[in-house]
Design a protein around this motif. Structure first.
Motif, mmCIF file in Angstrom:
data_model
loop_
_atom_site.group_PDB
_atom_site.id
_atom_site.type_symbol
_atom_site.label_atom_id
_atom_site.label_comp_id
_atom_site.label_asym_id
_atom_site.label_seq_id
_atom_site.Cartn_x
_atom_site.Cartn_y
_atom_site.Cartn_z
ATOM 1 N N UNK A 147 0.877 -1.166 0.127
ATOM 2 C CA UNK A 147 -0.124 -0.111 -0.038
ATOM 3 C C UNK A 147 0.747 1.330 -0.153
ATOM 4 N N UNK A 148 2.238 1.173 0.433
ATOM 5 C CA UNK A 148 2.894 2.402 0.415
ATOM 6 C C UNK A 148 3.223 2.540 -1.007
ATOM 7 N N UNK A 149 3.366 1.963 -1.998
ATOM 8 C CA UNK A 149 3.564 2.300 -3.432
ATOM 9 C C UNK A 149 2.634 1.919 -4.454
ATOM 10 N N UNK A 150 1.538 1.270 -4.036
ATOM 11 C CA UNK A 150 0.397 0.880 -4.877
ATOM 12 C C UNK A 150 -0.944 1.241 -4.095
ATOM 13 N N UNK A 151 -1.546 2.125 -4.837
ATOM 14 C CA UNK A 151 -2.701 2.497 -4.118
ATOM 15 C C UNK A 151 -3.886 1.603 -4.169
ATOM 16 N N UNK A 152 -3.791 0.540 -4.966
ATOM 17 C CA UNK A 152 -4.852 -0.373 -5.264
ATOM 18 C C UNK A 152 -4.756 -1.656 -4.274
ATOM 19 N N UNK A 153 -4.071 -1.473 -3.262
ATOM 20 C CA UNK A 153 -3.754 -2.657 -2.365
ATOM 21 C C UNK A 153 -4.155 -1.948 -0.700
ATOM 22 N N UNK A 154 -4.784 -2.596 0.076
ATOM 23 C CA UNK A 154 -4.885 -2.111 1.390
ATOM 24 C C UNK A 154 -5.155 -3.411 2.351
ATOM 25 N N UNK A 155 -5.140 -2.950 3.559
ATOM 26 C CA UNK A 155 -5.630 -3.909 4.715
ATOM 27 C C UNK A 155 -4.797 -5.292 4.585
ATOM 28 N N UNK A 156 -3.565 -5.334 4.426
ATOM 29 C CA UNK A 156 -2.794 -6.596 4.488
ATOM 30 C C UNK A 156 -2.543 -7.166 5.694
ATOM 31 N N UNK A 157 -2.757 -8.185 5.720
ATOM 32 C CA UNK A 157 -2.540 -8.916 7.158
ATOM 33 C C UNK A 157 -2.340 -10.561 6.839
ATOM 34 N N UNK A 158 -1.659 -11.092 7.797
ATOM 35 C CA UNK A 158 -1.137 -12.589 7.720
ATOM 36 C C UNK A 158 -1.714 -13.294 8.554
ATOM 37 N N UNK A 159 -2.340 -14.552 8.221
ATOM 38 C CA UNK A 159 -3.017 -15.316 9.293
ATOM 39 C C UNK A 159 -1.908 -16.384 9.824
ATOM 40 N N UNK A 160 -2.233 -16.931 10.885
ATOM 41 C CA UNK A 160 -1.414 -17.847 11.586
ATOM 42 C C UNK A 160 -0.166 -17.347 12.143
ATOM 43 N N UNK A 161 -0.222 -16.061 12.664
ATOM 44 C CA UNK A 161 1.129 -15.319 13.054
ATOM 45 C C UNK A 161 2.328 -15.402 12.226
ATOM 46 N N UNK A 162 2.176 -15.519 10.845
ATOM 47 C CA UNK A 162 2.792 -15.581 9.849
ATOM 48 C C UNK A 162 3.584 -14.032 9.497
ATOM 49 N N UNK A 163 4.457 -13.957 8.528
ATOM 50 C CA UNK A 163 4.697 -12.595 8.203
ATOM 51 C C UNK A 163 5.939 -12.193 8.547
ATOM 52 N N UNK A 164 6.634 -10.711 8.500
ATOM 53 C CA UNK A 164 5.927 -10.115 7.375
ATOM 54 C C UNK A 164 6.452 -10.445 6.154
ATOM 55 N N UNK A 165 7.299 -11.309 5.955
ATOM 56 C CA UNK A 165 7.866 -11.638 4.437
ATOM 57 C C UNK A 165 7.059 -12.806 4.253
ATOM 58 N N UNK A 166 6.633 -12.885 2.935
ATOM 59 C CA UNK A 166 5.702 -13.962 2.315
ATOM 60 C C UNK A 166 6.898 -15.274 2.372
ATOM 61 N N UNK A 167 6.103 -16.409 2.493
ATOM 62 C CA UNK A 167 6.911 -17.526 2.440
ATOM 63 C C UNK A 167 6.135 -18.620 1.879
ATOM 64 N N UNK A 168 6.595 -19.807 1.237
ATOM 65 C CA UNK A 168 5.830 -20.887 0.636
ATOM 66 C C UNK A 168 4.848 -21.428 1.812
ATOM 67 N N UNK A 169 3.413 -21.329 1.398
ATOM 68 C CA UNK A 169 2.386 -21.881 2.341
ATOM 69 C C UNK A 169 1.828 -20.920 3.227
ATOM 70 N N UNK A 170 2.274 -19.768 3.121
ATOM 71 C CA UNK A 170 1.733 -18.589 4.058
ATOM 72 C C UNK A 170 0.210 -18.256 3.535
ATOM 73 N N UNK A 171 -0.748 -18.043 4.396
ATOM 74 C CA UNK A 171 -1.949 -17.341 4.128
ATOM 75 C C UNK A 171 -1.905 -16.161 4.528
ATOM 76 N N UNK A 172 -2.663 -15.484 3.593
ATOM 77 C CA UNK A 172 -2.746 -13.845 3.886
ATOM 78 C C UNK A 172 -3.950 -13.267 3.131
#
Length: 178
Positions: A48-73
């Motif tokens: 959202x800091x550089x792409x106005x068409x994305x918002x309210x990002x959050x990870x499930x299951x305590x994952x993040x902040x970086x994506x990894x194989x198998x992460x739900x977000x």
């Protein structure tokens, strides 16, 4: 550096041409590397800091902040609340492109509102101090058919905004680090 450019790896059921919608956008720029671009793409909280068409990002299951194989977000884009599962994550390395992809969905299975997508990214260094960022998305469902019919194509324009913003953010971060 190789003169051959890499391609997206498509999962069964999401091959372009066999879905209701397909969008492909690419940018090649000098003065940046895959290492400059990757952190801004691999951490959805940056989107959202550089792409106005994305918002309210959050990870499930305590994952993040970086994506990894198998992460739900989760994130919101194009008016859709998107649940997503990262199904490809390979950070760029010497001679190897970065690959990032997720299956995203919105709406209930079996309804006219259901949308399923495979959104993939490829980030690779090219000769001459250039970086190539390719993003492609296939979509299935009635909302995908509507997006395909819309003129101008909102997916093509939106993804180009994402690429342009990503490059601008990478340039600003690199300049700030100097």
């Amino acid at each position: 550096m190789s003169m051959t450019m890499n391609a997206i790896i498509w999962p069964e059921g999401y091959v372009p041409g066999f879905t209701e919608n397909f969008a492909s956008n690419e940018i090649i720029v000098a003065g940046l590397s895959a290492a400059d671009v990757w952190p801004l793409l691999a951490q959805p909280a940056h989107w959202p800091t550089y792409y106005a068409n994305s918002a309210n990002v959050r990870f499930h299951d305590g994952k993040g902040p970086q994506l990894a194989d198998g992460d739900r977000f989760y994130f919101e884009t194009f008016g859709f609340p998107v649940e997503a599962l990262c199904n490809e994550y390979v950070a760029p390395a010497a001679g190897q492109p970065g690959r990032l992809a997720w299956h995203g969905w919105a709406g209930e299975v079996g309804t006219a509102e259901r949308l399923d997508v495979h959104h993939a990214w490829l980030v690779e260094d090219l000769d001459g101090g250039r970086v190539r960022v390719l993003t492609q998305e296939t979509q299935k469902g009635e909302p995908a058919a509507a997006l395909h019919a819309a003129k101008p194509n909102p997916m093509i324009n939106g993804h180009q905004d994402w690429l342009d913003g990503l490059v601008a953010a990478a340039r600003a971060a690199k300049k700030g680090a100097q």
